[in-house]
Write an enzyme that holds these catalytic residues in place. Sequence first.
Site, PDB file in Angstrom:
ATOM      1  N   SER A   1      20.166  36.402  89.516  1.00 36.26           N
ATOM      2  CA  SER A   1      21.575  36.787  89.493  1.00 36.26           C
ATOM      3  C   SER A   1      21.696  38.075  90.281  1.00 36.26           C
ATOM      4  CB  SER A   1      22.069  36.987  88.056  1.00 36.26           C
ATOM      5  OG  SER A   1      23.409  37.441  88.048  1.00 36.26           O
ATOM      6  N   ARG A   2      22.401  38.016  91.409  1.00 35.19           N
ATOM      7  CA  ARG A   2      22.469  39.172  92.293  1.00 35.19           C
ATOM      8  C   ARG A   2      23.527  40.183  91.875  1.00 35.19           C
ATOM      9  NH1 ARG A   2      22.369  34.628  95.824  1.00 35.19           N
ATOM     10  NH2 ARG A   2      20.256  34.243  96.627  1.00 35.19           N
ATOM     11  N   ILE A   3      24.376  39.820  90.918  1.00 31.89           N
ATOM     12  CA  ILE A   3      25.453  40.720  90.504  1.00 31.89           C
ATOM     13  C   ILE A   3      25.434  40.967  89.004  1.00 31.89           C
ATOM     14  CG2 ILE A   3      27.963  40.972  90.312  1.00 31.89           C
ATOM     15  CD1 ILE A   3      28.289  39.520  92.890  1.00 31.89           C
TER      16      ILE A   3
END
Length: 491
Positions: free
Chosen positions: A359-361
Amino acid sequence: MDEATGTATWLDEYRFGLRFSEQGMVVSVGDGIARVGGLPSASMEELLRFADGSRGLVYSLEADSLSAILLDETESLAAGSEVHLTGRRLAIPAGDALLGRVVDPLGAPLDGGAPPECRTDRELEALSPPITARDFVAEPLYTGTKVADALIPIGKGQRQLLIGDNGLGKSSFAIDAVINQHGRGVLCVYVLVGQKRSTVVSTIETLRGAGALEHTAIVAAEATAAPGLKYLAPFAGCAIGEAWMNRGKDTLIVYDDLTAHAEAYRELSLLLRRPPGREAYPGDIFYLHARLLERSTKLAASHGGGTMTALPIVETKEGEIAAYIPTNLISITDGQVYFDSGLFSAGVLPAIDVRKSVSRIGGKAQHPRMAAEAGRMKLDYLRFLELEIFTRFGGRLEATVQAQIDRGRLLREILQQPRLEPLSVEQQMAGLAAFNAGYLDGVPLRDSPSVVHELQQAAANAPLRLDAARDEWRAQVRMLLDPILAARKQP
C-alpha cells in the site's frame, strides 16, 4: 399561459423559424454494433435515437459513416432504419434513491422495483478532478480484514488493486469491506461486470443478509449482457459514486472485475476493426482504465472534502502477475493486495501474500494506535516467511531462530479470518496488542485461533478507546484475556 399555475407552456415559448435536422440511415447492424451513414454532425459519445425506439452511443467516427454501440435493441431494428441525433451525452440518475437498488448501466432497475427517482443525472464520462482540487489521503478506510488493516492499510481516496487467480477470495474481501462500512458513514457502489447471474444474485443476497444494501448501490451487467453495457458498467458506477463524493461524502466503489471489462472493450474494438495490439487489445486499453480510476480521489476542503476509494479487481492466470492487464492496473493504482493460490491451498484465509502486497499511501492514513501496534510487524512477518523455508530441511535451529519462527506461526494464525466476518478496529487491535505484549506466547498454536476469537468477541463489548495510551490499551486487553485463559486451564 397556464392559468392554474401561472407558468408558461410550450406553446407560449414556440417561435416560428426555419429548422434543420439531420437524418441518418442504418447501413448494417449486428453483434451489438450499428453502422450508420448520413450524420456528418455527430460527435463522439453522443446519443442516437433510432426509428424503432432503440438507442445507440457514437463510438467511432469515419469519413462517410459512424459506428454506434447499441444500448437497447428491438427486433425491428434493421438496415434502412432512420437514425436521429439527440445532442445529448449518456447520463445515469444519481442520488440517495439508488441506495439499496440494483440497476443496469443505463439506470434501469433490475430488482423489479420502480425506476429510482433521482433529482440529478450525471454523465458517465467525465474528467477526473484536477490536482488543485485534490488533497492528501489522511483518513483510514477499514476493510474489516485484519491482515489488510494492519499490514496493507487503505486510506479514503486510495485506489487499491485486488489481484489473484480466480476463486481465491478477492470478491469476498471486497464484500467484507462493503459490509464493514455499515454505520461508518461511507456509501458504497458495487459494480458487477460480466458475472454469471448466479454470482450476481449471490452477491446481492449476501449484502442484503448482512444489512449492507442500506448503504450500497449495485450496478450489474451480466455475462449475457451486450458488450456495450459491460463496457459502460464501471463508468456508470463511477458516476454514481462521484455524485456522492462531490457532495462531500465518503464513498467506496468496487469494480468486479476489470478483466471482464477489458475483454468487453477488446470485443467492441475488434468488431469495429480497430488495429489490435498486445494480446489483441486495442492501443488505448491503458487509457480506458486510467481515466476511470483517476476519478477516485480525496477532494480538497474547498471542493467539498469528499472521497471515493476504489477497489478494482483483476484476475490473473496461474499467478502470472506480469500479464498485460494486471501490469497496466498495477501501474495505475496506489498499491495491490495479492491473493496467492498456494496459501489458499494450505488453508491460510484470507489467502493474502504479504510479500507481494503493498500500500503506497495507506500507511500515511493509518490510525496512530494501529500503526503503533503494527509497527515492525510486517517486517517481522516477512522475516519469518524467509526463516520458515529452512524448517523444510529438518535441520536443528538456534533457539533465537526457533523463537522467531514460533512467533511468526502464531502471528499467521492470529491474522487468519473467516469470510463474511469483518471486524471492528477495536477487535483487531485487541488481537494485535495481545500478540505484541506476549500475552499469547504460552498458548498452544492449535488453540490460538479460538483464544483470539474469544478475545475479539469480548473486545466488541468492551469500552476500548483508540486514543488510549499503549499501556492502558494493553492493560484492558489483559483484563479481557485473563478470564479466557483461566477458563481453558480448568479441568
